[in-house]
Design a protein around this motif. Structure first.
Motif, PDB file in Angstrom:
ATOM      1  N   UNK A  41      -8.286  12.763 -21.120  1.00  0.00           N
ATOM      2  CA  UNK A  41      -8.266  11.921 -19.928  1.00  0.00           C
ATOM      3  C   UNK A  41      -6.945  11.170 -19.823  1.00  0.00           C
ATOM      4  N   UNK A  42      -6.404  10.710 -20.928  1.00  0.00           N
ATOM      5  CA  UNK A  42      -5.123   9.996 -20.898  1.00  0.00           C
ATOM      6  C   UNK A  42      -4.000  10.899 -20.402  1.00  0.00           C
ATOM      7  N   UNK A  43      -3.974  12.118 -20.887  1.00  0.00           N
ATOM      8  CA  UNK A  43      -2.931  13.049 -20.446  1.00  0.00           C
ATOM      9  C   UNK A  43      -3.100  13.384 -18.968  1.00  0.00           C
ATOM     10  N   UNK A  44      -4.348  13.537 -18.525  1.00  0.00           N
ATOM     11  CA  UNK A  44      -4.606  13.849 -17.126  1.00  0.00           C
ATOM     12  C   UNK A  44      -4.151  12.706 -16.218  1.00  0.00           C
ATOM     13  N   UNK A  45      -4.454  11.469 -16.594  1.00  0.00           N
ATOM     14  CA  UNK A  45      -4.030  10.312 -15.785  1.00  0.00           C
ATOM     15  C   UNK A  45      -2.513  10.179 -15.805  1.00  0.00           C
ATOM     16  N   UNK A  46      -1.897  10.427 -16.950  1.00  0.00           N
ATOM     17  CA  UNK A  46      -0.436  10.374 -17.066  1.00  0.00           C
ATOM     18  C   UNK A  46       0.230  11.346 -16.087  1.00  0.00           C
ATOM     19  N   UNK A  47      -0.309  12.534 -15.992  1.00  0.00           N
ATOM     20  CA  UNK A  47       0.275  13.535 -15.087  1.00  0.00           C
ATOM     21  C   UNK A  47      -0.052  13.240 -13.625  1.00  0.00           C
ATOM     22  N   UNK A  48      -1.259  12.784 -13.349  1.00  0.00           N
ATOM     23  CA  UNK A  48      -1.623  12.468 -11.968  1.00  0.00           C
ATOM     24  C   UNK A  48      -0.774  11.341 -11.405  1.00  0.00           C
ATOM     25  N   UNK A 101       1.694   2.242 -22.339  1.00  0.00           N
ATOM     26  CA  UNK A 101       2.603   2.895 -21.398  1.00  0.00           C
ATOM     27  C   UNK A 101       3.915   2.141 -21.251  1.00  0.00           C
ATOM     28  N   UNK A 102       4.196   1.218 -22.166  1.00  0.00           N
ATOM     29  CA  UNK A 102       5.375   0.367 -22.015  1.00  0.00           C
ATOM     30  C   UNK A 102       6.638   0.996 -22.573  1.00  0.00           C
ATOM     31  N   UNK A 103       6.515   1.981 -23.433  1.00  0.00           N
ATOM     32  CA  UNK A 103       7.690   2.492 -24.134  1.00  0.00           C
ATOM     33  C   UNK A 103       7.931   3.957 -23.842  1.00  0.00           C
ATOM     34  N   UNK A 104       9.120   4.236 -23.327  1.00  0.00           N
ATOM     35  CA  UNK A 104       9.621   5.597 -23.265  1.00  0.00           C
ATOM     36  C   UNK A 104       9.080   6.472 -22.164  1.00  0.00           C
ATOM     37  N   UNK A 105       7.937   6.140 -21.586  1.00  0.00           N
ATOM     38  CA  UNK A 105       7.340   7.027 -20.586  1.00  0.00           C
ATOM     39  C   UNK A 105       8.178   7.031 -19.317  1.00  0.00           C
ATOM     40  N   UNK A 106       8.377   8.214 -18.778  1.00  0.00           N
ATOM     41  CA  UNK A 106       9.211   8.383 -17.586  1.00  0.00           C
ATOM     42  C   UNK A 106       8.316   8.745 -16.408  1.00  0.00           C
ATOM     43  N   UNK A 107       7.896   7.725 -15.654  1.00  0.00           N
ATOM     44  CA  UNK A 107       7.150   7.950 -14.418  1.00  0.00           C
ATOM     45  C   UNK A 107       8.148   7.984 -13.263  1.00  0.00           C
ATOM     46  N   UNK A 134       2.177  10.463 -12.402  1.00  0.00           N
ATOM     47  CA  UNK A 134       3.544  10.934 -12.241  1.00  0.00           C
ATOM     48  C   UNK A 134       3.745  11.738 -10.974  1.00  0.00           C
ATOM     49  N   UNK A 135       2.726  12.490 -10.548  1.00  0.00           N
ATOM     50  CA  UNK A 135       2.823  13.311  -9.342  1.00  0.00           C
ATOM     51  C   UNK A 135       2.458  12.555  -8.072  1.00  0.00           C
ATOM     52  N   UNK A 136       1.816  11.388  -8.196  1.00  0.00           N
ATOM     53  CA  UNK A 136       1.370  10.645  -7.014  1.00  0.00           C
ATOM     54  C   UNK A 136       2.561  10.015  -6.303  1.00  0.00           C
ATOM     55  N   UNK A 137       2.436   9.881  -4.991  1.00  0.00           N
ATOM     56  CA  UNK A 137       3.477   9.243  -4.185  1.00  0.00           C
ATOM     57  C   UNK A 137       3.231   7.745  -4.060  1.00  0.00           C
ATOM     58  N   UNK A 138       1.967   7.356  -3.840  1.00  0.00           N
ATOM     59  CA  UNK A 138       1.581   5.950  -3.751  1.00  0.00           C
ATOM     60  C   UNK A 138       0.344   5.760  -4.616  1.00  0.00           C
ATOM     61  N   UNK A 139       0.422   4.872  -5.600  1.00  0.00           N
ATOM     62  CA  UNK A 139      -0.718   4.638  -6.490  1.00  0.00           C
ATOM     63  C   UNK A 139      -0.459   3.360  -7.287  1.00  0.00           C
ATOM     64  N   UNK A 140      -1.550   2.843  -7.902  1.00  0.00           N
ATOM     65  CA  UNK A 140      -1.474   1.669  -8.772  1.00  0.00           C
ATOM     66  C   UNK A 140      -2.079   2.056 -10.113  1.00  0.00           C
ATOM     67  N   UNK A 141      -1.346   1.823 -11.195  1.00  0.00           N
ATOM     68  CA  UNK A 141      -1.791   2.157 -12.546  1.00  0.00           C
ATOM     69  C   UNK A 141      -1.979   0.863 -13.335  1.00  0.00           C
ATOM     70  N   UNK A 172       0.811  -1.217   0.000  1.00  0.00           N
ATOM     71  CA  UNK A 172       0.000   0.000   0.000  1.00  0.00           C
ATOM     72  C   UNK A 172       0.844   1.267   0.000  1.00  0.00           C
ATOM     73  N   UNK A 173       2.116   1.166   0.339  1.00  0.00           N
ATOM     74  CA  UNK A 173       2.997   2.339   0.371  1.00  0.00           C
ATOM     75  C   UNK A 173       3.963   2.336  -0.811  1.00  0.00           C
ATOM     76  N   UNK A 174       3.542   1.760  -1.924  1.00  0.00           N
ATOM     77  CA  UNK A 174       4.405   1.668  -3.106  1.00  0.00           C
ATOM     78  C   UNK A 174       3.715   2.300  -4.309  1.00  0.00           C
ATOM     79  N   UNK A 175       4.523   2.537  -5.330  1.00  0.00           N
ATOM     80  CA  UNK A 175       4.025   3.042  -6.605  1.00  0.00           C
ATOM     81  C   UNK A 175       4.175   1.918  -7.625  1.00  0.00           C
TER      82      UNK A 175
END
Length: 756
Positions: free
Chosen positions: A328-335, A350-356, A337-344, A287-290
């Protein structure tokens, strides 16, 4: 001569001229340094590279100071206008390796808006294009070049108005080709650089036609840069892109492993119905992981996300897949990235190149297509020499083939076991969700079919075998009461069975093939084989003019009645009756079919989500604990008799209350009607008294009350006729014969007043 010297002095003193002179000197110095690329082979910082001051300041403000290995080798080659093929591990800084040369080349050529499009950067996904554009804005904030983001899901008309003024375009292949075909004034003739990020994905079968069409519209005299974590060196791909003597930069080609060193990788073997239970147990213990969870298709990602949201595991949940709208995709992508603990929950989008940033775990719930896809998925964590963990879930049928592919790609991975005491089951809760919410049930059915279809369409059949999937148990694990119908599996099974049967018959008969048979079976035979196939009535084709149920390509079917002859056997007659019965069923209405169809069993769920029959029998011993049958019968009758008496009293009270309310309303209406009639009578009385008083004042003040009453003009009622009204007037005006002259005058005045 004096005037020319004066003009030269003024030009030297002009600030713009001084700035241009300094820029020219700076550009010449950089060109001189780039002639010897060996000078920069050991560079560790961006300040050591031959870059302009604006680019260095932009990198410093964006907190980019130290070079990675791919940047150290690729940037000097790209600055020297060489074509580059760059391959490096995920998270190694490939984005800056091509953005810096793009900015430097256009800036040194003094590129402006009138020069048109100078560089195109193509990425396979919208999210990656957005990320590249954000990095470009950070490091190029001091440059005057114009840049645009062209991706699907946005207003195309706004893009068409601005695209002709852009110097750098970051885009996806489909949107770029659409503007090339439809936007007036969009010109790529002056293009200087073409960049393909995730080049192996862009050049595979999914984007092959689009990339070929784009390349045809670009000038051949250009610089091309290709970057990816798993680079292709195919000669055909290089010819398609018109590369000239490309420099192949493979940073980690000689490395021991193709994944980051600080990435711990594990796999576990589990059955297909247990996947969601394991996934839920994993989330509950982290629960305390990303965490990023990869699934094979969009419908699966949506179903798992909706169900886990209802389960409320205690951590924010998000979903990212290709069926969502772009905003909505861009909003979730940014949310995320800013979250401390979450499950996506996401697909390979989202497998290529994205830097979370700061991703702790990457869980691959479904097996990837190949080892390259695994490397890209696992690369979302342990980026830029950070720690990370990757977990791969494999079915027993996928284990051997997938581990062999990973070993060929030099991917170190270890097996782990599941602790039985930590695992929780959610199958009963999923059944409850599907029973209570039809939308969840519908999503589960679509997820079931989509997953099996993705397995069916995989190329590597040694890893993915849809025939060995436990379909019924998997449907039950999703909470479905039954297994949805899957036509493509049945069709493949039938094809295999027919092929095996034909092979067996051919072995048994061992017929000798003639010269004509061998000619017909030739693969390069065109006309004769087509004509022969039209003449032969195969058993797998339409039977009796009616298409098979498993044939999805049929648009219309015509049913013909089978006429049985007297010589037919009883079996044929039974088959004909069965066919006629099925045809009668097709002509029935929905109500008739519902009556004839089998009735389903109704289930009820307790508070824990366990299903039960509506009426369940109990044992005799348990029944007799409450007493014998007669005593229980008397108690039941007494209890329900008391309940009925109480209900009867309540019903009578309710009925009495309704009657009182109706009576009260009726009295109120009567009172209102009486008051209205009295008001009308009073108004008539007042008007009649006034008229009589005025006439009496003119004639005499000694008229009696009876005479005044007779003077009143009566109002005609709705039930009176004209004759009755005339009779009434006559009756009202009849008086005694006047005796004196005064009486006659008063009568005359009265008659005159009545005539008015």
């Amino acid at each position: 001569m004096a005037a020319q010297k004066k003009d030269q002095v003024q030009r030297k003193e002009n600030p713009r001229h001084v700035r241009r002179q300094k820029e020219k000197e700076e550009f010449d110095a950089i060109e001189t340094k780039l002639k010897d690329l060996k000078l920069f082979s050991g560079s560790k910082y961006f300040d050591d590279l031959p870059l302009t001051q604006k680019t260095k300041d932009g990198l410093q403000k964006a907190n980019f100071t130290q070079l990675t290995e791919i940047q150290r080798k690729a940037v000097p080659l790209a600055l020297a206008k060489r074509d580059v093929l760059g391959a490096a591990k995920t998270g190694s800084g490939k984005t800056l390796a091509f953005l810096i040369p793009v900015l430097e080349r256009l800036y040194r050529q003094q590129w402006n808006m009138s020069d048109g499009l100078g560089a195109v950067i193509i990425s396979p996904t919208r999210e990656l294009a957005v990320q590249i554009f954000e990095v470009l804005r950070k490091i190029g904030r001091l440059h005057t070049l114009s840049a645009g983001l062209i991706i699907g899901g946005k207003d195309k008309q706004i893009e068409q108005e601005r695209i002709s003024r852009m110097n750098i375009l970051v885009c996806t292949p489909g949107r770029l080709l659409q503007h090339m075909d439809q936007t007036v004034g969009f010109n790529c003739d002056n293009l200087q650089m073409l960049v393909l990020d995730e080049a192996d994905r862009l050049m595979d079968m999914g984007f092959q036609r689009t990339i070929n069409a784009i390349i045809e519209n670009l000038p051949k005299e250009r610089q091309t840069l290709l970057f990816s974590a798993t680079q292709s060196r195919s000669v055909k791909d290089l010819v398609r892109l018109s590369l000239k003597d490309p420099e192949y930069v493979a940073v980690h080609e000689q490395a021991e492993h193709s994944t980051p060193q600080k990435l711990s990788q594990h796999y576990l073997v589990c059955d297909l119905p247990d996947k969601l239970d394991i996934m839920y147990s994993f989330i509950r213990t982290h629960l305390k992981s990303k965490v990023i969870v990869f699934l094979s298709c969009c419908k699966q990602a949506r179903f798992v996300f909706e169900c886990f949201c209802k389960l409320q595991p205690g951590i924010p949940l998000m979903a990212l897949h290709g069926k969502q709208k772009q905003t909505k995709r861009v909003d979730i992508f940014r949310k995320f990235g800013q979250a401390e603990h979450a499950v996506l929950f996401c697909t390979d989008i989202a497998a290529r190149g994205l830097d979370f940033p700061a991703v702790d775990w990457v869980v691959q719930l479904d097996c990837p297509d190949d080892a390259a896809t695994y490397i890209h998925r696992a690369g979302r964590t342990a980026r830029f020499e950070a720690d990370g963990h990757a977990l791969l879930m494999l079915l027993p049928t996928e284990k051997d083939g997938m581990l062999q592919e990973l070993a060929n790609k030099k991917v170190p991975i270890d097996e782990i076991k599941i602790r039985a005491n930590k695992q929780q089951t959610i199958q009963t809760k999923l059944q409850s969700f599907c029973f209570q919410d039809p939308e969840i049930k519908y999503l589960g059915q679509r997820a079931f079919v989509a997953y099996l279809r993705s397995i069916y369409l995989q190329r590597n059949k040694s890893i993915f075998n849809v025939q060995e999937m436990p379909a019924e148990a998997y449907a039950h694990s999703l909470g479905l009461a039954g297994t949805p119908k899957i036509k493509f599996i049945k069709k493949s099974e039938k094809t295999k069975a027919d092929a095996a049967l034909a092979e067996d018959e051919q072995v048994k008969t061992k017929t000798v093939k003639t010269k004509h048979d061998r000619m017909i079976e030739r693969r390069n035979q065109g006309i004769l084989s087509e004509h022969y196939n039209k003449m032969v009535d195969y058993d797998n084709d339409k039977l009796g003019g009616v298409a098979n149920d498993d044939d999805d390509e049929d648009f219309m079917t015509i049913g013909r009645v089978d006429h049985a002859l007297e010589s037919d056997s009883d079996d044929n007659m039974d088959d004909t009756k069965a066919d006629n019965l099925s045809k009668r069923k097709t002509k029935m209405g929905k109500k008739e079919l519902a009556k004839r169809s089998s009735k389903g069993e109704k289930l009820v769920f307790d508070e824990e989500g366990n299903p039960h029959q509506l009426y369940e029998m109990i044992d005799e011993a348990e029944f007799l604990k409450a007493g014998d049958a007669k005593a229980q019968k008397d108690a039941f009758i007494a209890e329900h008799d008391e309940m009925m008496k109480q209900a009867d009293v309540e019903d009578k009270a309710v009925a009495k209350k309704k009657r009182d309310e109706k009576k009260l309303k009726r009295k109120m209406r009567e009172q209102e009607r009486d008051l209205g009639s009295e008001d009308e009578d009073e108004m008539e009385m007042s008007s009649e008294e006034e008229s009589s008083a005025s006439s009496a004042a003119d004639s005499s003040d000694q008229d009696s009350e009876e005479e005044q009453e007779e003077k009143k003009p009566h109002k005609r009622k709705w039930f009176q006729t004209d004759d009755e009204q005339d009779k009434r007037k006559k009756r009202v005006l009849q008086v005694d014969t006047p005796d004196t002259l005064e009486d006659q005058e008063a009568l005359a005045l009265r008659l005159l007043a009545g005539g008015r």
